[in-house]
Scaffold this active site. Structure first.
Site, short mmCIF file in Angstrom:
data_model
loop_
_atom_site.label_atom_id
_atom_site.label_comp_id
_atom_site.label_asym_id
_atom_site.label_seq_id
_atom_site.Cartn_x
_atom_site.Cartn_y
_atom_site.Cartn_z
N ASP A 61 -56.21 43.02 38.35
CA ASP A 61 -56.02 44.10 37.39
C ASP A 61 -57.30 44.93 37.43
O ASP A 61 -58.36 44.49 36.97
CB ASP A 61 -55.80 43.53 35.98
CG ASP A 61 -55.58 44.60 34.93
OD1 ASP A 61 -55.94 45.77 35.17
OD2 ASP A 61 -55.05 44.28 33.84
N VAL A 62 -57.22 46.13 38.00
CA VAL A 62 -58.44 46.91 38.25
C VAL A 62 -59.12 47.37 36.97
O VAL A 62 -60.28 47.81 37.00
CB VAL A 62 -58.16 48.13 39.15
CG1 VAL A 62 -57.68 47.68 40.53
CG2 VAL A 62 -57.18 49.09 38.50
N ASN A 88 -56.69 53.27 45.08
CA ASN A 88 -55.34 53.81 44.97
C ASN A 88 -54.60 53.39 43.71
O ASN A 88 -53.67 54.10 43.29
CB ASN A 88 -54.55 53.35 46.21
CG ASN A 88 -53.06 53.58 46.07
OD1 ASN A 88 -52.58 54.71 46.11
ND2 ASN A 88 -52.31 52.49 45.88
N TYR A 157 -51.97 61.47 32.75
CA TYR A 157 -52.07 61.39 34.21
C TYR A 157 -52.93 62.53 34.75
O TYR A 157 -53.84 62.31 35.57
CB TYR A 157 -50.67 61.44 34.81
CG TYR A 157 -50.61 61.23 36.30
CD1 TYR A 157 -50.73 59.97 36.85
CD2 TYR A 157 -50.41 62.31 37.17
CE1 TYR A 157 -50.67 59.77 38.23
CE2 TYR A 157 -50.34 62.13 38.53
CZ TYR A 157 -50.47 60.86 39.06
OH TYR A 157 -50.40 60.68 40.42
N LYS A 161 -56.57 62.33 36.74
CA LYS A 161 -56.68 62.78 38.12
C LYS A 161 -57.72 63.90 38.28
O LYS A 161 -58.42 63.97 39.29
CB LYS A 161 -55.31 63.24 38.64
CG LYS A 161 -54.32 62.09 38.79
CD LYS A 161 -54.83 61.00 39.72
CE LYS A 161 -53.80 59.92 39.99
NZ LYS A 161 -54.30 58.88 40.93
#
Length: 252
Positions: A61-62, A88, A157, A161
């Protein structure tokens, strides 16, 4: 080819979509790859697509610092070093939710995965690339065309980004003394589970719902491999690869 005489990559979000496609592309090209993702089973499925290659599945789990530390420790113990991080792992979150209705928990989940997770993985890779001999390596962050322009109802999102672009620039600058090259690939409408709904119809800026074209995810993977295999003296700072006729240029 043994584990320790090929280039070594860590790919996050490797259990599906773009992450799986990039991992497979690298494995087929002779890279050794540490595959990271939340669930073990999809990672094992990715590895099985290139069974003759050297891969290592590490459930991660990053958004959790201890998981990220364990990932890079496992990669170095198995393969000896880290030459590439493909950063990613990400989530769109609850799509189509107006900003005034987006819960804080949903916002935080997207930020923790897309931004905090990317930072933690980049930091872990940076530490090892700085210390290893020979020194250096490459980090490629997976941005999105949403790093440039938003879709309707995509505030979490899109914000993450855009933030990844700043992360990429700062890492690129700070990595110069240590031969750490950092770039970003911005991918639009690659054919994955995440984009399947777009072929049926996606909300446009004018309020209409219209189907959007997609491209083969393997084309995006080849772009990442090209970036990855450049000598460290050269860097693709930003690359945009997308379905030719998707509504990006002129969006809105």
């Amino acid at each position: 080819m043994t584990d320790r005489n090929s280039k070594i990559a860590v790919v996050t979000g490797a259990g599906s979509g773009i992450g799986r496609a990039v991992a497979v592309e690298l494995l087929r090209a002779g890279w050794s790859v540490a595959l990271a993702g939340r669930r073990a089973e999809p990672l094992t499925e990715t590895a099985a697509l290139v069974p003759e290659a050297a891969s290592l599945a590490v459930p991660t789990d990053v958004s959790r610092p201890k998981d990220v530390d364990a990932l890079f420790k496992a990669a170095v113990e198995r393969f000896g070093r880290v030459d590439l991080l493909f950063n990613n792992a990400g989530t769109f979150g609850p799509g189509g939710v107006p900003v005034e209705e987006l819960s804080y928990d949903a916002w935080r989940h997207v930020v923790d995965t897309n931004l905090n997770g990317a930072f933690l993985c980049a930091q872990a890779a940076y530490r090892r690339m700085k210390e290893q001999d020979p020194q250096g390596g490459r980090i490629i962050n997976n941005g999105s065309v949403s790093a440039h322009t938003p879709r309707p109802h995509s505030v979490a999102y899109t914000a993450t980004k855009h933030a990844l672009t700043g992360l990429t620039k700062s890492l690129s600058l700070d990595g110069r003394p240590y031969r750490i090259a950092v770039g970003q690939v911005d991918i639009g409408n690659a054919a994955t589970d995440m984009t399947a709904r777009m072929q049926a119809g996606a909300l446009q800026a004018n309020g209409e719902v219209a189907p959007e074209p997609v491209m083969d995810v393997a084309d995006a993977a080849r772009t990442v491999r090209h970036m990855a295999e450049l000598p460290l003296e050269a860097n693709v700072q930003f690359a945009t690869v997308l379905a030719t006729t998707m509504p990006y240029i002129g969006r809105g």
